[in-house]
Design a protein around this motif. Sequence first.
Motif, short mmCIF file in Angstrom:
data_model
loop_
_atom_site.label_atom_id
_atom_site.label_comp_id
_atom_site.label_asym_id
_atom_site.label_seq_id
_atom_site.Cartn_x
_atom_site.Cartn_y
_atom_site.Cartn_z
N LEU A 257 -1.38 0.74 6.74
CA LEU A 257 -0.08 0.23 6.15
C LEU A 257 0.91 1.08 6.56
O LEU A 257 0.73 2.53 6.42
CB LEU A 257 -0.48 0.13 4.63
N ILE A 258 1.98 0.67 6.58
CA ILE A 258 3.55 1.46 6.60
C ILE A 258 4.19 1.45 5.34
O ILE A 258 4.46 0.62 4.67
CB ILE A 258 4.31 0.74 7.75
N LYS A 259 4.22 3.00 4.75
CA LYS A 259 4.76 3.13 3.46
C LYS A 259 5.70 4.46 3.63
O LYS A 259 5.23 5.40 4.26
CB LYS A 259 3.74 3.54 2.36
N PRO A 260 6.97 4.21 3.34
CA PRO A 260 7.95 5.55 3.61
C PRO A 260 7.05 6.75 2.85
O PRO A 260 7.23 8.02 3.16
CB PRO A 260 8.97 5.05 2.80
N GLU A 261 6.60 6.49 1.82
CA GLU A 261 6.13 7.51 0.79
C GLU A 261 4.89 8.37 1.50
O GLU A 261 4.61 9.45 1.52
CB GLU A 261 5.82 7.33 -0.49
N LYS A 262 4.22 7.53 2.49
CA LYS A 262 3.09 8.12 3.36
C LYS A 262 3.73 9.22 4.23
O LYS A 262 3.01 10.40 4.44
CB LYS A 262 2.32 7.15 4.06
N GLN A 263 4.73 9.04 4.81
CA GLN A 263 5.36 9.86 5.82
C GLN A 263 5.62 10.93 4.96
O GLN A 263 5.54 12.30 5.64
CB GLN A 263 6.49 8.99 6.57
N LYS A 264 6.12 10.85 3.81
CA LYS A 264 6.67 11.99 3.03
C LYS A 264 5.53 13.05 2.82
O LYS A 264 5.57 14.36 2.98
CB LYS A 264 7.54 11.65 1.55
#
Length: 235
Positions: A217-224
Amino acid sequence: MDDLKGLLSASRLNRDCGQTYSSLLIPYTMTNLKIAIQKKGHLRDESILFLNSLGISCQQKNNQLITKCPNTNIEIIFLRDDDIPNYVNKNLIDFGIIGEDVIKENNNQTKLVKKLGFSKCQLVMASPKDSDINSINDLQGKRIATSYPNILKKFLDLNKIQSSIVQVSGSVEVAPCLNLADAVCDLTQTGNTLRQCGLEQFTTVLKSEAVLIENKLIKPEKQKLLDLIKQYANS
């Protein structure tokens, strides 16, 4: 143990310098990330220490299986090591910290993000001290006890060795004593348990350490969170 001491030293250094990584996470308290770690054992302990060193306060109380980290909306899920990749692959959990050996054994199509540099161990071949098995070639026609049948089979096939694989779920070291096997293929950090059972290791099958895996899944918070881990690793 040296890896664990390193994490402790880094954690103390961040604290003593007044530098905490938790300040990077607090702005994203409205997000909801789930991180799975092993529910018991040294990998659980070192994973908790690793998360704490990132500023992700994590404690397991009364053997609870789900805990929410203070000041963040991050949940830590405590699971059996074999179950972690399944939950991650089904997108039920965002990240997992697991031994690389589990990924290799189960042939999981799991996205391995980063090797974390702690909980290092080796999958080794070992035999009784008074045995005539001292090399890979000596395994021809022998019985080998292991909890890692898939990794062992690949290793034997690669070396063109025909042996009987005896699969056991634990206490692999006692198999030769009980005449269940002639040798063992077992995971070890120090080799102490093997030596206590009168075994000597003679070759390494696989080197392993804790790794970070993630779902698709693509989540901005994952990248953070990934950026946070990379910042920690480079500090």
